[in-house]
Motif scaffolding. Structure first.
Motif, short mmCIF file in Angstrom:
data_model
loop_
_atom_site.label_atom_id
_atom_site.label_comp_id
_atom_site.label_asym_id
_atom_site.label_seq_id
_atom_site.Cartn_x
_atom_site.Cartn_y
_atom_site.Cartn_z
N TRP A 1 39.93 44.80 64.38
CA TRP A 1 39.39 46.15 64.51
C TRP A 1 38.63 46.66 63.29
CZ3 TRP A 1 37.87 48.77 68.43
CH2 TRP A 1 38.49 48.64 69.67
N MET A 2 38.31 45.80 62.35
CA MET A 2 37.49 46.25 61.21
C MET A 2 36.03 46.23 61.62
SD MET A 2 39.42 44.65 57.90
CE MET A 2 41.16 44.99 57.64
N THR A 3 35.31 47.28 61.30
CA THR A 3 33.95 47.44 61.78
C THR A 3 33.00 47.87 60.67
OG1 THR A 3 34.33 49.77 62.34
CG2 THR A 3 34.77 48.16 64.07
N CYS A 4 31.72 47.74 60.99
CA CYS A 4 30.67 48.23 60.10
C CYS A 4 29.55 48.77 60.98
CB CYS A 4 30.15 47.12 59.19
SG CYS A 4 28.76 47.66 58.15
N ALA A 5 29.19 50.01 60.78
CA ALA A 5 28.16 50.63 61.61
C ALA A 5 26.81 49.97 61.43
CB ALA A 5 28.07 52.12 61.27
N GLN A 6 26.62 49.27 60.31
CA GLN A 6 25.32 48.66 60.03
C GLN A 6 25.34 47.15 60.22
OE1 GLN A 6 23.66 49.94 56.29
NE2 GLN A 6 24.52 51.99 56.46
N ALA A 7 26.35 46.62 60.93
CA ALA A 7 26.50 45.17 61.04
C ALA A 7 25.29 44.49 61.67
CB ALA A 7 27.76 44.84 61.84
N GLU A 8 24.63 45.16 62.64
CA GLU A 8 23.51 44.53 63.34
C GLU A 8 22.20 44.62 62.57
OE1 GLU A 8 23.89 42.62 65.65
OE2 GLU A 8 25.88 43.11 66.40
N PHE B 1 37.23 48.74 55.87
CA PHE B 1 38.34 47.81 55.84
C PHE B 1 39.65 48.55 56.15
CE2 PHE B 1 35.36 45.95 52.54
CZ PHE B 1 34.79 45.05 53.43
N ASP B 2 39.64 49.22 57.28
CA ASP B 2 40.78 50.03 57.68
C ASP B 2 41.88 49.14 58.25
OD1 ASP B 2 42.55 51.90 58.60
OD2 ASP B 2 41.25 52.67 60.20
N HIS B 3 43.00 49.09 57.58
CA HIS B 3 44.12 48.27 58.04
C HIS B 3 45.02 49.00 59.03
CE1 HIS B 3 42.95 45.67 54.72
NE2 HIS B 3 43.77 44.76 55.17
N GLY B 4 44.69 50.24 59.36
CA GLY B 4 45.53 50.99 60.29
C GLY B 4 45.75 50.29 61.62
N PRO B 5 44.68 49.84 62.31
CA PRO B 5 44.88 49.18 63.61
C PRO B 5 45.70 47.89 63.53
CG PRO B 5 42.61 49.94 63.41
CD PRO B 5 43.25 50.11 62.06
N ILE B 6 45.48 47.08 62.50
CA ILE B 6 46.23 45.83 62.42
C ILE B 6 47.69 46.10 62.07
CG2 ILE B 6 45.73 45.26 60.00
CD1 ILE B 6 45.47 42.34 60.90
N LEU B 7 47.96 47.12 61.26
CA LEU B 7 49.34 47.48 60.97
C LEU B 7 50.04 47.98 62.24
CD1 LEU B 7 48.94 49.29 57.53
CD2 LEU B 7 49.87 47.01 57.93
N GLU B 8 49.33 48.78 63.03
CA GLU B 8 49.88 49.26 64.29
C GLU B 8 50.18 48.09 65.22
OE1 GLU B 8 48.66 52.13 68.09
OE2 GLU B 8 47.24 51.79 66.45
N MET B 9 49.25 47.13 65.28
CA MET B 9 49.45 45.96 66.14
C MET B 9 50.65 45.14 65.68
SD MET B 9 48.64 42.37 66.17
CE MET B 9 47.09 42.06 65.34
N MET B 10 50.77 44.90 64.38
CA MET B 10 51.88 44.10 63.87
C MET B 10 53.21 44.79 64.12
SD MET B 10 50.00 42.91 60.33
CE MET B 10 51.23 41.79 59.68
N GLU B 11 53.26 46.10 63.89
CA GLU B 11 54.50 46.83 64.13
C GLU B 11 54.89 46.78 65.61
OE1 GLU B 11 53.31 50.56 62.54
OE2 GLU B 11 53.88 50.07 60.47
N ALA B 12 53.87 46.84 66.49
CA ALA B 12 54.16 46.76 67.93
C ALA B 12 54.73 45.39 68.30
CB ALA B 12 52.88 47.03 68.72
N PHE B 13 54.21 44.33 67.68
CA PHE B 13 54.74 43.00 67.95
C PHE B 13 56.16 42.84 67.40
CE2 PHE B 13 50.56 41.45 69.28
CZ PHE B 13 50.93 40.52 70.24
N VAL B 14 56.43 43.48 66.28
CA VAL B 14 57.79 43.43 65.74
C VAL B 14 58.77 44.06 66.74
CG1 VAL B 14 59.33 44.32 63.93
CG2 VAL B 14 57.09 43.39 63.32
N ARG B 15 58.39 45.22 67.29
CA ARG B 15 59.26 45.87 68.28
C ARG B 15 59.37 45.01 69.54
NH1 ARG B 15 56.22 50.34 66.42
NH2 ARG B 15 54.87 50.20 68.25
N TRP B 16 58.24 44.44 69.98
CA TRP B 16 58.24 43.63 71.19
C TRP B 16 59.14 42.40 71.04
CZ3 TRP B 16 56.65 38.54 71.75
CH2 TRP B 16 56.56 38.07 73.07
N ALA B 17 59.17 41.82 69.84
CA ALA B 17 59.91 40.59 69.62
C ALA B 17 61.41 40.80 69.48
CB ALA B 17 59.39 39.89 68.36
N GLU B 18 61.84 42.07 69.32
CA GLU B 18 63.28 42.33 69.19
C GLU B 18 64.01 41.86 70.44
OE1 GLU B 18 65.32 43.42 66.84
OE2 GLU B 18 63.64 43.34 65.44
N PRO B 19 65.13 41.19 70.28
CA PRO B 19 65.82 40.63 71.45
C PRO B 19 66.44 41.71 72.34
CG PRO B 19 67.15 40.32 69.49
CD PRO B 19 65.82 40.88 69.02
#
Length: 608
Positions: free
Chosen positions: A368-375, A393-411
């Motif tokens: 989810w890291m983006t650049c408005a001028q990439a093209e 270089f916003d790590h917010g989305p990847i942190l959210e994704m990792m935390e969601a996987f941590v919760r999902w992986a809980e038995p």
């Protein structure tokens, strides 16, 4: 479904009998691949086949057909729309040969790792057989090899510049990049009655200019095959000219192939999040076709069978890598909901044993890291020589994704925990932007080892690679160790290095050896540089200069390439002789004595 069993009728049809069971008289599209058939989203031909199937087309698949006879190409009947031909997941030269030109001892994309199940130039051979089997059926090339060999390119096995594979294969159309958008448009227009020769305006394609078809008026003309052969130093200039246009907002390219005039249109727009979610939600079996069971399956599937792709694209711009030339620099990410739904499907898979081997992409921490001028931005890398101020270089989305996987992986009650790891590469310089990311990574997503790629030690070599200097890796190493302490966990970095890269001298490899010795490191992840088509480093290799036009050392001889690789793996007994000879020429008896002590029988016994 019986536990562990994947039934053949869940795959795309591969035989006439399977076509009849579906009630088809013939397919709309036949996809031909040099790999064994693995129905998994990490295998391009499966992605394209499932995508066309979703769009309503009848798709059949011909995997590793016997090219010595025409009959296998007739078994599925005449395709109504077109042949789609790919050499497979990787470039066929790289699949067949190691960097020094030695034949590989195993083909991991073939059943049981068997050799000899594909021709040496699959795109050319399969296209010829398809044309012979049913004349007049359009032939469309695609996949990684077609994409990277779309223009005049360097072949390291033949040690020469070669024309576009579209010309040599005598095919009708070439799709470059991630092909879903372009192949859907090709199928739609052919289905609507258009001729393949009318398809001259589809982004992400290349075609041969024919009589009555003029190249686009705004095209950029690149030097021809003969011009570059006569003036190899110009090869890097040509490479940079093309890369300046190799984005969706770029201009078409025209290049004479001697003979033939090639037109390469700008890349297609990448799939958006909704499209990517729909693509990865398709009914992949995540298995090799059952007919390979008697051979022990397909080795390439094992490390990725239960992996999840989070995004496409890479803005790292490493000079030795062609991912950006194929997937693009712009990151295209899937939604978190789609990723978790795929994880649930993985968990229900009959062959799943509790571990998702990898959650990531070309660089796992670019989600989810983006650049408005990439093209429109001319920079090859958003990170080198320094992080771009326009990139987010916003790590917010990847942190959210990792935390969601941590919760999902809980038995759940009475269930075992599901393990989720990150095995694909991460950019350690990017990771330094977020200590929280490093902490989450270490605590939950690293088993015992994490592969990281500092690539080299010497600053000027790293500059040629487009990689951060070694002190950046050392800072990451410190933060990784600190994260391990906070997590109360023992984990280690596995560094990856490249030998004999353009600009790297034996003396530079020796400096890296001395550093490795100072750390008692014995790296196993060492790759001798391979000049892959369409990479900047290959352009340096051919031209003998860097992108600024400065002359640089190019390791070309087998002896020097063996030496540089040996220096990085100084501890292997088979490297002792070549290293000793080199150290004597450099009057480094001190270092030779150190290496001799390390390799003494008594020392080896103590290490065991």
């Amino acid at each position: 479904m019986s536990k562990g069993v994947i039934y053949p009728d869940r795959f795309l049809p591969t035989t006439a009998a399977e076509l009849r069971r579906r009630g088809w008289d013939r397919p709309d599209v036949i996809l031909v691949t040099g790999d064994a058939y693995v129905d998994h989203p990490s295998f391009g031909v499966a992605l394209i086949g499932r995508w066309l199937e979703r769009l309503g087309y009848r798709v059949a698949l011909l995997a590793q057909p016997d090219w010595r006879t025409i009959e296998p190409f007739r078994t599925l009947g005449r395709p109504r729309l077109f042949w789609g031909i790919t050499s497979g997941c990787i470039d066929s030269r790289l699949n067949d040969y190691a960097s020094l030109g030695h034949r590989r001892r195993q083909d991991v994309y073939s059943p049981g790792g068997a050799l000899g199940l594909r021709p040496s130039r699959p795109l050319l051979v399969y296209a010829a057989r398809a044309r012979e089997a049913f004349s007049g059926v359009p032939i469309v090339l695609g996949g990684l090899e077609a994409s990277l060999r779309r223009l005049v390119h360097y072949d390291y096995i033949e040690d020469k510049l070669k024309r576009s594979v579209l010309i040599d294969a005598k095919a009708d159309l070439l799709i470059h990049g991630m092909a879903e958008q372009a192949v859907a448009e090709v199928a739609r227009r052919l289905d609507g009655g258009e001729s393949i020769h009318d398809l001259t305006d589809i982004p992400g394609t290349a075609y041969l200019a024919r009589k009555g078809i003029a190249p686009p008026g705004n095209a950029v003309h690149l030097p021809s095959l003969s011009q570059q052969t006569d003036d190899t130093p110009s090869f890097i200039t040509t490479h940079l000219e093309y890369q300046a246009q190799a984005r969706a907002a770029g201009r078409p390219i025209v290049q004479e192939q001697d003979p033939g005039t090639l037109v390469v249109l700008p890349p297609a727009e990448g799939m958006d999040t909704e499209q990517l979610d729909a693509l990865y939600d398709l009914p992949f079996t995540r298995a090799a076709h059952p007919r390979y069971d008697r051979d022990g399956g397909v080795p390439a599937l094992t490390p990725v069978q239960f992996s999840i792709t989070t995004h496409r694209g890479c803005f790292g711009g490493c000079s030795f890598c062609s991912i950006g030339c194929h997937q693009g620099k712009q990151i295209r990410s899937r939604s978190l909901a789609s990723l978790l739904e795929e994880a649930e499907r993985v968990r229900r898979h009959p062959q799943f044993r509790g571990t998702i081997e990898d959650v990531g992409g070309p660089s796992a921490n670019m989600y989810w890291m983006t650049c408005a001028q990439a093209e429109t931005c001319p920079r090859a890398s958003c990170l080198f020589p320094s992080p771009c101020k326009n990139a987010r270089f916003d790590h917010g989305p990847i942190l959210e994704m990792m935390e969601a996987f941590v919760r999902w992986a809980e038995p759940a009650k009475g269930k075992k925990r599901t393990h989720v790891f990150v095995a694909s590469g991460i950019r350690h310089d990017l990771a330094l932007e977020s200590p929280d990311y490093i902490d989450l990574l270490v605590r939950y997503f690293v088993g015992g080892h994490l592969k990281v790629a500092p690539e080299h030690f010497c600053p000027h070599v790293l500059d040629r690679m487009g990689k951060p200097h070694f002190d950046v890796f050392e800072r990451f190493e410190e933060q990784f160790a600190a994260g391990c302490r906070r997590a109360g966990k023992e984990a280690y970095l596995v560094p990856y290095f490249i030998s004999a890269h353009p600009g790297c001298r034996p003396e530079d490899a020796l400096k890296l050896t001395e550093y490795l010795l100072s750390r008692s490191w014995r790296p196993r992840q060492v790759q001798d540089f391979v000049p892959s088509p369409l990479s900047l480093a290959t352009a340096m290799y051919v031209s003998g200069v860097d992108e600024a036009g400065r002359r640089i050392h190019i390791p070309t001889s087998r002896k020097e390439k063996r030496l540089q690789a040996a220096l990085l793996q100084y501890y292997l007994p088979q490297n002792k002789k070549i290293i000793a000879e080199f150290l004597r020429t450099r009057r480094r008896d001190d270092l030779l004595a150190v290496l001799n002590r390390l390799s003494s029988p008594a020392r080896r016994r103590r290490q065991r």
